[in-house]
Design a protein around this motif. Structure first.
Motif, PDB file in Angstrom:
ATOM      1  N   VAL A  61       0.835  -1.203   0.000  1.00 45.04           N
ATOM      2  CA  VAL A  61       0.000   0.000   0.000  1.00 45.04           C
ATOM      3  C   VAL A  61       0.868   1.250   0.000  1.00 45.04           C
ATOM      4  O   VAL A  61       0.603   2.226  -0.720  1.00 45.04           O
ATOM      5  CB  VAL A  61      -0.956  -0.017   1.206  1.00 45.04           C
ATOM      6  N   LEU A  62       1.939   1.221   0.785  1.00 45.95           N
ATOM      7  CA  LEU A  62       2.853   2.360   0.839  1.00 45.95           C
ATOM      8  C   LEU A  62       3.455   2.648  -0.532  1.00 45.95           C
ATOM      9  O   LEU A  62       3.595   3.810  -0.934  1.00 45.95           O
ATOM     10  CB  LEU A  62       3.960   2.084   1.860  1.00 45.95           C
ATOM     11  N   ALA A  63       3.808   1.603  -1.279  1.00 44.66           N
ATOM     12  CA  ALA A  63       4.400   1.797  -2.609  1.00 44.66           C
ATOM     13  C   ALA A  63       3.435   2.532  -3.536  1.00 44.66           C
ATOM     14  O   ALA A  63       3.852   3.386  -4.335  1.00 44.66           O
ATOM     15  CB  ALA A  63       4.789   0.452  -3.211  1.00 44.66           C
ATOM     16  N   GLU A  64       2.158   2.224  -3.448  1.00 39.88           N
ATOM     17  CA  GLU A  64       1.176   2.919  -4.288  1.00 39.88           C
ATOM     18  C   GLU A  64       1.027   4.378  -3.859  1.00 39.88           C
ATOM     19  O   GLU A  64       0.904   5.274  -4.703  1.00 39.88           O
ATOM     20  CB  GLU A  64      -0.176   2.199  -4.224  1.00 39.88           C
ATOM     21  N   PHE A  65       1.044   4.633  -2.561  1.00 34.85           N
ATOM     22  CA  PHE A  65       0.982   6.016  -2.080  1.00 34.85           C
ATOM     23  C   PHE A  65       2.203   6.795  -2.543  1.00 34.85           C
ATOM     24  O   PHE A  65       2.101   7.948  -2.968  1.00 34.85           O
ATOM     25  CB  PHE A  65       0.888   6.043  -0.552  1.00 34.85           C
ATOM     26  N   GLU A  66       3.368   6.187  -2.462  1.00 38.59           N
ATOM     27  CA  GLU A  66       4.598   6.867  -2.867  1.00 38.59           C
ATOM     28  C   GLU A  66       4.626   7.146  -4.356  1.00 38.59           C
ATOM     29  O   GLU A  66       5.231   8.132  -4.796  1.00 38.59           O
ATOM     30  CB  GLU A  66       5.811   6.031  -2.453  1.00 38.59           C
ATOM     31  N   ALA A  67       3.948   6.315  -5.152  1.00 40.14           N
ATOM     32  CA  ALA A  67       3.888   6.555  -6.593  1.00 40.14           C
ATOM     33  C   ALA A  67       3.032   7.771  -6.922  1.00 40.14           C
ATOM     34  O   ALA A  67       3.146   8.338  -8.018  1.00 40.14           O
ATOM     35  CB  ALA A  67       3.335   5.317  -7.303  1.00 40.14           C
ATOM     36  N   GLY A  68       2.188   8.177  -5.988  1.00 32.56           N
ATOM     37  CA  GLY A  68       1.401   9.388  -6.176  1.00 32.56           C
ATOM     38  C   GLY A  68       0.255   9.262  -7.153  1.00 32.56           C
ATOM     39  O   GLY A  68      -0.300  10.270  -7.607  1.00 32.56           O
ATOM     40  N   LEU A  69      -0.131   8.019  -7.504  1.00 28.84           N
ATOM     41  CA  LEU A  69      -1.249   7.846  -8.427  1.00 28.84           C
ATOM     42  C   LEU A  69      -2.560   8.227  -7.735  1.00 28.84           C
ATOM     43  O   LEU A  69      -2.722   8.005  -6.534  1.00 28.84           O
ATOM     44  CB  LEU A  69      -1.316   6.394  -8.898  1.00 28.84           C
ATOM     45  N   PRO A  70      -3.513   8.784  -8.481  1.00 29.80           N
ATOM     46  CA  PRO A  70      -4.749   9.233  -7.840  1.00 29.80           C
ATOM     47  C   PRO A  70      -5.719   8.113  -7.494  1.00 29.80           C
ATOM     48  O   PRO A  70      -6.668   8.328  -6.751  1.00 29.80           O
ATOM     49  CB  PRO A  70      -5.369  10.166  -8.889  1.00 29.80           C
ATOM     50  N   LEU A  71      -5.487   6.886  -8.034  1.00 29.09           N
ATOM     51  CA  LEU A  71      -6.461   5.819  -7.857  1.00 29.09           C
ATOM     52  C   LEU A  71      -5.784   4.464  -7.908  1.00 29.09           C
ATOM     53  O   LEU A  71      -4.932   4.221  -8.775  1.00 29.09           O
ATOM     54  CB  LEU A  71      -7.508   5.895  -8.979  1.00 29.09           C
ATOM     55  N   PHE A  72      -6.129   3.585  -6.978  1.00 31.72           N
ATOM     56  CA  PHE A  72      -5.802   2.175  -7.131  1.00 31.72           C
ATOM     57  C   PHE A  72      -6.830   1.329  -6.390  1.00 31.72           C
ATOM     58  O   PHE A  72      -7.568   1.818  -5.536  1.00 31.72           O
ATOM     59  CB  PHE A  72      -4.368   1.839  -6.677  1.00 31.72           C
ATOM     60  N   TYR A  73      -6.882   0.059  -6.770  1.00 29.17           N
ATOM     61  CA  TYR A  73      -7.821  -0.897  -6.194  1.00 29.17           C
ATOM     62  C   TYR A  73      -7.094  -1.873  -5.284  1.00 29.17           C
ATOM     63  O   TYR A  73      -5.942  -2.225  -5.539  1.00 29.17           O
ATOM     64  CB  TYR A  73      -8.497  -1.722  -7.293  1.00 29.17           C
ATOM     65  N   ILE A  74      -7.801  -2.326  -4.262  1.00 27.03           N
ATOM     66  CA  ILE A  74      -7.378  -3.481  -3.470  1.00 27.03           C
ATOM     67  C   ILE A  74      -8.491  -4.516  -3.569  1.00 27.03           C
ATOM     68  O   ILE A  74      -9.641  -4.242  -3.194  1.00 27.03           O
ATOM     69  CB  ILE A  74      -7.127  -3.127  -1.999  1.00 27.03           C
ATOM     70  N   LEU A  75      -8.164  -5.669  -4.098  1.00 26.86           N
ATOM     71  CA  LEU A  75      -9.141  -6.742  -4.201  1.00 26.86           C
ATOM     72  C   LEU A  75      -9.208  -7.499  -2.881  1.00 26.86           C
ATOM     73  O   LEU A  75      -8.267  -8.195  -2.502  1.00 26.86           O
ATOM     74  CB  LEU A  75      -8.745  -7.692  -5.335  1.00 26.86           C
ATOM     75  N   THR A  76     -10.326  -7.369  -2.188  1.00 25.61           N
ATOM     76  CA  THR A  76     -10.504  -8.076  -0.914  1.00 25.61           C
ATOM     77  C   THR A  76     -11.169  -9.437  -1.105  1.00 25.61           C
ATOM     78  O   THR A  76     -10.987 -10.338  -0.287  1.00 25.61           O
ATOM     79  CB  THR A  76     -11.369  -7.262   0.058  1.00 25.61           C
ATOM     80  N   ASN A  77     -11.991  -9.563  -2.137  1.00 26.83           N
ATOM     81  CA  ASN A  77     -12.786 -10.775  -2.373  1.00 26.83           C
ATOM     82  C   ASN A  77     -13.651 -11.125  -1.168  1.00 26.83           C
ATOM     83  O   ASN A  77     -13.990 -12.283  -0.933  1.00 26.83           O
ATOM     84  CB  ASN A  77     -11.891 -11.967  -2.731  1.00 26.83           C
ATOM     85  N   SER A  78     -14.042 -10.133  -0.402  1.00 28.99           N
ATOM     86  CA  SER A  78     -14.730 -10.405   0.862  1.00 28.99           C
ATOM     87  C   SER A  78     -16.148 -10.930   0.677  1.00 28.99           C
ATOM     88  O   SER A  78     -16.735 -11.468   1.619  1.00 28.99           O
ATOM     89  CB  SER A  78     -14.764  -9.139   1.723  1.00 28.99           C
ATOM     90  N   ARG A  79     -16.693 -10.821  -0.531  1.00 25.43           N
ATOM     91  CA  ARG A  79     -18.033 -11.367  -0.743  1.00 25.43           C
ATOM     92  C   ARG A  79     -18.043 -12.885  -0.635  1.00 25.43           C
ATOM     93  O   ARG A  79     -19.080 -13.505  -0.466  1.00 25.43           O
ATOM     94  CB  ARG A  79     -18.592 -10.921  -2.094  1.00 25.43           C
ATOM     95  N   SER A  80     -16.863 -13.495  -0.758  1.00 21.76           N
ATOM     96  CA  SER A  80     -16.770 -14.953  -0.632  1.00 21.76           C
ATOM     97  C   SER A  80     -16.494 -15.385   0.809  1.00 21.76           C
ATOM     98  O   SER A  80     -16.340 -16.579   1.079  1.00 21.76           O
ATOM     99  CB  SER A  80     -15.659 -15.482  -1.532  1.00 21.76           C
ATOM    100  N   MET A  81     -16.435 -14.412   1.741  1.00 19.68           N
ATOM    101  CA  MET A  81     -16.060 -14.697   3.127  1.00 19.68           C
ATOM    102  C   MET A  81     -17.264 -14.615   4.057  1.00 19.68           C
ATOM    103  O   MET A  81     -18.332 -14.122   3.686  1.00 19.68           O
ATOM    104  CB  MET A  81     -15.003 -13.680   3.596  1.00 19.68           C
ATOM    105  N   THR A  82     -17.067 -15.061   5.283  1.00 18.12           N
ATOM    106  CA  THR A  82     -18.061 -14.814   6.322  1.00 18.12           C
ATOM    107  C   THR A  82     -17.970 -13.352   6.741  1.00 18.12           C
ATOM    108  O   THR A  82     -17.003 -12.647   6.430  1.00 18.12           O
ATOM    109  CB  THR A  82     -17.808 -15.704   7.544  1.00 18.12           C
TER     110      THR A  82
END
Length: 463
Positions: A61-82
């Motif tokens: 996550v830190l690497a994406e913040f340091e890149a300074g891009l305005p947008l990124f996704y994190i895939l949690t796949n939490s819909r498949s979880m309890t």
């Protein structure tokens, strides 16, 4: 046939000013990153040239913040979880976001992206995020509008629209989901239902379409009336409506108001200020010819997926490989299926692997999730053992596409290239993936016409 609600014909015209350039400028000049927590991979279906992470360590996550891009996704796949597992994942991500902000001084906006037909762990995920991010005063905005999928909201009521047929969300097959079913299409009542009465429908705020059609200033005035920590729903029929809302949100944030979002995919494109991009062509993704065939893997059981699969099978353009789920749950080996698949791909034949269409269910939500995980693991094992890369890989269904990406291909980061068809994204995995550069099509279970799966395959096979 259900028709549009009468209020559609009574609406004022869309806001005439093009707000997207100003939104884009404000997003790109802000010292802030939009972080989309996606509960399955299909939420990338409206963006392009955007990173997506499948793990959320602080260093990543830190690497994406340091890149300074305005947008990124994190895939949690939490819909498949309890629910408990989903809560834990969101807590972990919140900790990484707080650490990245502390290290870089760069702020964030968090979007909890979920299903446009209202399935998912709400309010668990937004409640956990508000607490873990120490942002209890953030207003939670519910925005399930998804243009490409015909998921439209008017009069605070959510519809699934196909052609001229408007169906209340609660009257679709999605509302009968074994884990995430619901009874209410009216979003304030849906919030009351999902919160178990903790948030009453009468306390849910609304940004209605007449207000939106008056422009950003009117919407900002309405947002200012929402109490800290409250819930509000947003109506929309067009991307112009969504952009008016985003322009107002940016003004409200500039005045110190905080928001947390539970949305479908169209809001993300508007919030990031992304203009629409043409659909990708097969030639941009896959070279003609090639030594191996392409592969389609179908795990989703929603009725639309079965309809699309039937059309694909009837076309006879791919070699079919069916998995008998009941037999495999009882311990039958996959070896024969794997040999058949590998032989066909090696001859240059494109194949479709699909689960038998009778949905096997258990006696509880947890048991249903467990069965789904076992079936998905079967598909993972098939792909993970392929001796060489297929020419392309189409993964049909949210859980299927997530598990194949992370568990079969070992994908940790990818770039969303764009869409092959409306609402159907294509990822390019990074070099650390099992098959680097493989065109990976994330095909939602509930998106597209009956011929959409066949159309995507024909594009990829240059037909």
């Amino acid at each position: 046939m259900n028709t549009a609600p009468p209020s559609v014909t009574q609406l004022a015209p869309e806001w005439s000013e093009d707000l997207l350039p100003e939104i884009r400028h404000r997003v790109q000049s802000a010292n802030q990153t939009i972080v989309v927590l996606d509960d399955d991979p299909t939420g990338t279906q409206t963006v392009y040239d955007t990173p997506v992470l499948t793990e959320w360590s602080t260093s990543s996550v830190l690497a994406e913040f340091e890149a300074g891009l305005p947008l990124f996704y994190i895939l949690t796949n939490s819909r498949s979880m309890t629910a408990d597992e989903a809560a834990s994942v969101n807590c972990e991500i919140a900790a990484s976001l707080l650490a990245a902000r502390e290290a870089t001084g760069r702020d964030y906006t968090v979007i909890s992206r979920s299903d446009s037909t209202l399935r998912g762990h709400y309010p668990v995920e937004t409640d956990v995020l508000a607490e873990a991010l120490e942002d209890a005063e953030a207003v939670c905005l519910i925005i399930p509008f998804f243009l490409e999928g015909g998921r439209w909201t008017i009069d605070d009521t959510h519809y699934v629209v196909e052609g001229d047929q408007w169906t209340l969300a609660a009257e679709t097959p999605f509302a009968k989901d074994a884990v995430f079913g619901f009874r209410n299409s009216h979003l304030p009542k849906w919030v009351e239902e999902k919160t178990g009465g903790k948030c009453l429908a009468s306390n849910v705020g609304s940004i209605d379409l007449p207000t939106i059609r008056r422009g950003p200033e009117a919407v900002a005035e309405q947002l200012a009336t929402f109490a800290p920590g409250s819930v509000g729903v947003v109506n929309a029929l067009t991307m112009s409506d969504m952009e008016v809302v985003v322009a107002a949100i940016l003004d409200a944030e500039a005045q110190g108001q905080r928001f947390l979002y539970r949305t479908a995919a169209s809001f993300v494109r508007a919030r990031a200020g992304l203009p629409k991009k043409p659909l990708l062509e097969g030639e941009e993704l896959v070279s003609a010819g090639g030594q191996t065939g392409g592969l389609v893997v179908v795990g989703s059981y929603v009725p639309k997926t079965t309809q699309q699969l039937d059309v694909l099978l009837d076309s006879k353009v791919l070699t079919p490989v069916e998995i008998d789920v009941a037999a495999l749950l009882e311990g039958e080996s996959l070896d024969a299926l794997f040999a058949e698949l590998n032989e066909s791909l090696g001859r240059g034949e494109s194949c479709v692997v699909y689960t038998s269409r009778k949905l096997i269910t258990g006696e509880s939500d947890a048991e249903n999730l467990s069965i789904g995980q076992k079936v998905s693991q079967m598909l993972v094992n098939l792909v993970k053992q392929l001796p060489q890369a297929p020419r392309y890989l189409v993964a049909k269904g949210g859980i299927t596409s997530s598990d194949l990406a992370t568990k079969a291909l070992g994908m940790r980061r990818a770039i969303v290239r764009g869409q092959i068809l409306p609402g159907i994204p294509v990822w390019q995995p990074d070099e650390k993936t099992l098959f680097p550069g493989l065109p990976y099509v994330v095909f939602p279970g509930n998106v597209g016409s009956e011929t959409a799966l066949l159309e995507a395959v024909r594009k990829l096979d240059h037909e």
